[in-house]
Design an enzyme around this catalytic site. Structure first.
Site, PDB file in Angstrom:
ATOM      1  N   ARG A   1      32.436  40.525  45.029  1.00 52.59           N
ATOM      2  CA  ARG A   1      32.921  41.749  44.405  1.00 52.59           C
ATOM      3  C   ARG A   1      31.855  42.835  44.560  1.00 52.59           C
ATOM      4  O   ARG A   1      30.671  42.550  44.629  1.00 52.59           O
ATOM      5  CB  ARG A   1      33.222  41.518  42.925  1.00 52.59           C
TER       6      ARG A   1
ATOM      7  N   HIS B   1      37.499  46.033  47.191  1.00 50.84           N
ATOM      8  CA  HIS B   1      38.093  44.698  47.064  1.00 50.84           C
ATOM      9  C   HIS B   1      38.898  44.291  48.300  1.00 50.84           C
ATOM     10  O   HIS B   1      39.178  43.104  48.493  1.00 50.84           O
ATOM     11  CB  HIS B   1      38.993  44.663  45.834  1.00 50.84           C
TER      12      HIS B   1
ATOM     13  N   ARG C   1      37.229  41.682  50.326  1.00 50.67           N
ATOM     14  CA  ARG C   1      37.348  40.343  49.714  1.00 50.67           C
ATOM     15  C   ARG C   1      38.668  39.701  50.126  1.00 50.67           C
ATOM     16  O   ARG C   1      38.713  38.537  50.525  1.00 50.67           O
ATOM     17  CB  ARG C   1      37.256  40.510  48.206  1.00 50.67           C
TER      18      ARG C   1
ATOM     19  N   HIS D   1      36.550  31.951  42.243  1.00 50.18           N
ATOM     20  CA  HIS D   1      37.758  31.874  41.420  1.00 50.18           C
ATOM     21  C   HIS D   1      37.689  30.653  40.517  1.00 50.18           C
ATOM     22  O   HIS D   1      37.451  29.537  40.988  1.00 50.18           O
ATOM     23  CB  HIS D   1      39.011  31.764  42.306  1.00 50.18           C
TER      24      HIS D   1
ATOM     25  N   TYR E   1      46.326  34.110  48.853  1.00 49.87           N
ATOM     26  CA  TYR E   1      45.999  34.424  50.236  1.00 49.87           C
ATOM     27  C   TYR E   1      46.722  33.507  51.214  1.00 49.87           C
ATOM     28  O   TYR E   1      46.899  33.855  52.374  1.00 49.87           O
ATOM     29  CB  TYR E   1      44.485  34.341  50.449  1.00 49.87           C
TER      30      TYR E   1
END
Length: 292
Positions: free
Chosen positions: A146, A237, A240, A263, A272
């Site tokens: 991040r 982001h 990412r 996560h 994803y």
């Protein structure tokens, strides 16, 4: 309005004491509430005379401007802000008290191709500030961290890992170690030696990107991407999202991707895989199974 500012400061002070928040989290809370207070000011209202209709109108207005996660965070932040005001008798009523939680379908994250990432990197200026932004972008796409995690990096978080990994302080004050590619070591050293000479010999606890604010970097990033001819909505982001998609499409185990991204729940990482499934569906639609 001064009254709104004072109330916000009291709320943030209360949060810091109760939750021991990171500076990045404090800034996110402030930004979310300030955006809402600005909306009220444009309606010639304030926290004392707002109502349920205005609250709903605001979130309808921003619904398509933010990701689902950001939208929910803002919704929760402002509701908690109102609750604080009501419990501390700052307002007579909580206009959000009777509103049910907002549910939205999770949209697939937009991603950048590696070619688009390269265009953005190549459009960074060859100035100290430009090379700083270039290195930040490279960290973002190389690690999937991040932006707040990158901007909080200390020199020791890279040097003590022999430039093979970075040590990142993530959500919940949990550390994780993320590998970086070999050529990034050279770029980090060049950045310090050629563009940030004040970092030479600095203590290990010194920030790698001192004085860089997330909001300012975001604005510069949009300009860099626009100059590179990228028409997508660019924000930190997105790198990412892009790394996660690239890793999974190249056969990386989802548990490894979960660890890299930090996560806590694998269901967050699984979003994803849906991006890749949508591509796979298109491939299957063009396959004929020997019926000819």
């Amino acid at each position: 309005m001064r009254a709104n500012v004072d109330i916000l400061e009291k709320y943030i002070e209360n949060l810091v004491i109760k939750k021991n928040l990171l500076d990045s989290s404090v800034e996110a809370y402030k930004m979310d509430i300030n955006e809402y207070l600005s909306f009220l000011e444009n309606k010639e209202k304030d926290i004392f005379n707002s109502n349920e209709d205005l609250f709903i109108e605001y979130f309808k207005e921003i619904e398509d401007k933010y990701s689902v996660a950001s939208f929910k965070r803002k919704y929760s932040t402002i509701r908690n802000f109102y609750k604080f005001c009501y419990l501390n008798k700052i307002v007579k009523e909580d206009p959000t008290g009777m509103i049910k939680s907002i549910k939205r379908e999770r949209r697939l994250p937009e991603v950048l191709s590696l070619e688009e990432v390269k265009k953005i990197i190549d459009n960074c200026k060859h100035t100290p500030g430009g090379m700083r932004d270039r290195l930040i972008i490279k960290f973002l796409i190389a690690t999937g961290a991040r932006i707040s995690e990158i901007l909080n990096l200390k020199i020791s978080d890279v040097e003590n890992q022999n430039y093979e990994f970075i040590k990142v302080l993530g959500k919940g004050s949990k550390y994780r170690v993320i590998p970086i590619y070999d050529s990034l070591e050279k770029e980090i050293k060049e950045y310090i030696n050629d563009y940030r000479t004040e970092l030479k010999g600095a203590t290990e606890t010194f920030n790698l990107f001192p004085g860089t604010r997330r909001e300012n970097f975001w604005k510069r990033l949009k300009v860099i991407a626009k100059n590179a001819g990228i028409e997508k909505n660019i924000y930190p982001h997105i790198f990412r999202h892009s790394l996660a998609t690239v890793l999974l499409s190249n056969g990386a185990d989802i548990r490894i991707v979960q660890e890299i991204l930090g996560h806590s729940n694998i269901s967050t990482t699984e979003i994803y895989t849906h991006v890749e499934k949508s591509k796979l569906k298109n491939i299957y639609n063009n396959i004929k199974l020997g019926d000819e």
